[in-house]
Scaffold this active site. Sequence first.
Site, PDB file in Angstrom:
ATOM      1  N   HIS A 150      -9.480   1.232   4.768  1.00 46.88           N
ATOM      2  CA  HIS A 150      -8.210   1.420   5.481  1.00 46.88           C
ATOM      3  C   HIS A 150      -8.430   2.359   6.669  1.00 46.88           C
ATOM      4  O   HIS A 150      -9.217   3.304   6.589  1.00 46.88           O
ATOM      5  CB  HIS A 150      -7.154   1.995   4.533  1.00 46.88           C
ATOM      6  CG  HIS A 150      -5.795   1.972   5.139  1.00 46.88           C
ATOM      7  ND1 HIS A 150      -5.362   2.949   6.015  1.00 46.88           N
ATOM      8  CD2 HIS A 150      -4.799   1.064   5.052  1.00 46.88           C
ATOM      9  CE1 HIS A 150      -4.146   2.651   6.415  1.00 46.88           C
ATOM     10  NE2 HIS A 150      -3.771   1.512   5.845  1.00 46.88           N
ATOM     11  N   SER A 194       3.340  -2.126  10.348  1.00 50.78           N
ATOM     12  CA  SER A 194       4.788  -2.196  10.555  1.00 50.78           C
ATOM     13  C   SER A 194       5.384  -3.562  10.208  1.00 50.78           C
ATOM     14  O   SER A 194       6.287  -4.039  10.898  1.00 50.78           O
ATOM     15  CB  SER A 194       5.154  -1.784  11.981  1.00 50.78           C
ATOM     16  OG  SER A 194       4.771  -0.435  12.218  1.00 50.78           O
ATOM     17  N   GLU A 198      -6.795   4.737   7.801  1.00 50.24           N
ATOM     18  CA  GLU A 198      -6.586   6.172   7.545  1.00 50.24           C
ATOM     19  C   GLU A 198      -7.833   6.779   6.918  1.00 50.24           C
ATOM     20  O   GLU A 198      -8.175   7.926   7.175  1.00 50.24           O
ATOM     21  CB  GLU A 198      -5.339   6.367   6.662  1.00 50.24           C
ATOM     22  CG  GLU A 198      -4.072   6.161   7.472  1.00 50.24           C
ATOM     23  CD  GLU A 198      -2.911   5.573   6.710  1.00 50.24           C
ATOM     24  OE1 GLU A 198      -2.907   5.587   5.464  1.00 50.24           O
ATOM     25  OE2 GLU A 198      -1.983   5.052   7.377  1.00 50.24           O
ATOM     26  N   LYS A 217       0.171   4.226  -0.313  1.00 53.36           N
ATOM     27  CA  LYS A 217      -0.463   5.413   0.294  1.00 53.36           C
ATOM     28  C   LYS A 217      -0.204   6.641  -0.596  1.00 53.36           C
ATOM     29  O   LYS A 217      -0.149   6.509  -1.811  1.00 53.36           O
ATOM     30  CB  LYS A 217       0.030   5.615   1.734  1.00 53.36           C
ATOM     31  CG  LYS A 217      -0.153   4.343   2.565  1.00 53.36           C
ATOM     32  CD  LYS A 217       0.036   4.554   4.036  1.00 53.36           C
ATOM     33  CE  LYS A 217      -0.152   3.222   4.756  1.00 53.36           C
ATOM     34  NZ  LYS A 217      -0.082   3.368   6.217  1.00 53.36           N
ATOM     35  N   ASN A 224       0.873  -1.172   0.000  1.00 54.07           N
ATOM     36  CA  ASN A 224       0.000   0.000   0.000  1.00 54.07           C
ATOM     37  C   ASN A 224       0.907   1.217   0.000  1.00 54.07           C
ATOM     38  O   ASN A 224       1.494   1.552   1.030  1.00 54.07           O
ATOM     39  CB  ASN A 224      -0.892  -0.045   1.256  1.00 54.07           C
ATOM     40  CG  ASN A 224      -1.703   1.221   1.436  1.00 54.07           C
ATOM     41  OD1 ASN A 224      -1.791   2.049   0.534  1.00 54.07           O
ATOM     42  ND2 ASN A 224      -2.297   1.368   2.613  1.00 54.07           N
ATOM     43  N   GLY A 279       2.432   2.274  10.760  1.00 55.06           N
ATOM     44  CA  GLY A 279       3.372   3.379  10.599  1.00 55.06           C
ATOM     45  C   GLY A 279       4.089   3.766  11.876  1.00 55.06           C
ATOM     46  O   GLY A 279       4.755   4.793  11.935  1.00 55.06           O
ATOM     47  N   GLU A 330      -5.477  -4.932  10.533  1.00 59.49           N
ATOM     48  CA  GLU A 330      -4.458  -3.911  10.761  1.00 59.49           C
ATOM     49  C   GLU A 330      -4.748  -3.177  12.057  1.00 59.49           C
ATOM     50  O   GLU A 330      -5.531  -2.228  12.083  1.00 59.49           O
ATOM     51  CB  GLU A 330      -4.470  -2.908   9.602  1.00 59.49           C
ATOM     52  CG  GLU A 330      -4.125  -3.527   8.262  1.00 59.49           C
ATOM     53  CD  GLU A 330      -3.539  -2.483   7.322  1.00 59.49           C
ATOM     54  OE1 GLU A 330      -2.437  -2.736   6.810  1.00 59.49           O
ATOM     55  OE2 GLU A 330      -4.143  -1.426   7.126  1.00 59.49           O
TER      56      GLU A 330
HETATM   57  P1  PGA Z   1       2.834   0.313   7.674  1.00 60.84           P
HETATM   58  O1  PGA Z   1       1.363   0.516   7.015  1.00 60.84           O
HETATM   59  O2  PGA Z   1       3.386  -0.965   7.092  1.00 60.84           O
HETATM   60  O3  PGA Z   1       3.604   1.525   7.234  1.00 60.84           O
HETATM   61  O4  PGA Z   1       2.645   0.229   9.134  1.00 60.84           O
HETATM   62  C1  PGA Z   1       0.496  -0.554   6.829  1.00 60.84           C
HETATM   63  C2  PGA Z   1      -0.809  -0.085   6.239  1.00 60.84           C
HETATM   64  O5  PGA Z   1      -1.304   0.985   6.672  1.00 60.84           O
HETATM   65  O6  PGA Z   1      -1.394  -0.728   5.356  1.00 60.84           O
END
Ligand code: PGA
Length: 256
Positions: free
Chosen positions: A96, A214, A98, A11, A9, A174, A168
């Site tokens: 997601h 992560s 976010e 983003k 992803n 992140g 997640e």
């Molecule tokens: P990350 O993000 O690997 O940077 O923690 C995962 C995601 O939001 O899909």
Amino acid sequence: MRRFLVAGNWKMNTVRQSAVSLAAELSAVASTEEAGVEVLVCPPYPYLLPVGEALGGSAVRLGGQDVYFESPGAFTGEVAVEMLRDVGCQYVLIGHSERRAILGETDVVINRKVRAAIAGGLTVVLCVGEQLSERQGGQTEAVLDRQMEGAFAGISDSEALGIVIAYEPVWAIGTGVTASPEQAESAHEHLRKWLSRRYNPDFSEKTRILYGGSVKPDNALSLLGQPNVDGALVGGASLKSSTFVPIIEAARKLSG
Ligand code: PGA
């Protein structure tokens, strides 16, 4: 045996040139179909076409990071299922954290998106996960149940076959803090039981449940090695082939 899915992803990252070079590197690494591992990248909308071209005839799949539930029309700023299909997407991320937290997406909106995407022939990667306060308050399973019930409302057995789940935990996204393999496995097991109750055990066994939050080269093997973890949704580490490819390799090792 479920096939691993290792999904990147991206983003709101990359520019056209870096997106295209990353795609070219990945297409070399996953040039042909593999029985055990499937690779997916989800670049920002403006780069779907050049990334798709750079992936060429490789086995790397292309996906959108979101989609709107309406057919093409007067919806400024939105992108339709038909458009994602038209530029070569087979997958789409929906729900997601976010988008839930920053863009205010509700379970109702997510359900409409899931239904539209399935009806239009896309495979959905449905993201669910609890906030830190919810975990600390012992609410993890209740939150997952509510998100699953919302997203799957009105979806039949045959439609549900087009859905991959991504667990997640929001506190792990992140942040560099990863769920332990045991925490991931326990949430995945819970989600699989939910699918079994809502649909049936056979369907539940076939559905892939990815872990996200992560995921890095050094923790991929232990996370993907859990019996109910069928792949990874990777953010930060998917932006460079030097960190994304080792995660693909971990899946290959476990499937081989
Ligand atoms: P990350 O993000 O690997 O940077 O923690 C995962 C995601 O939001 O899909």
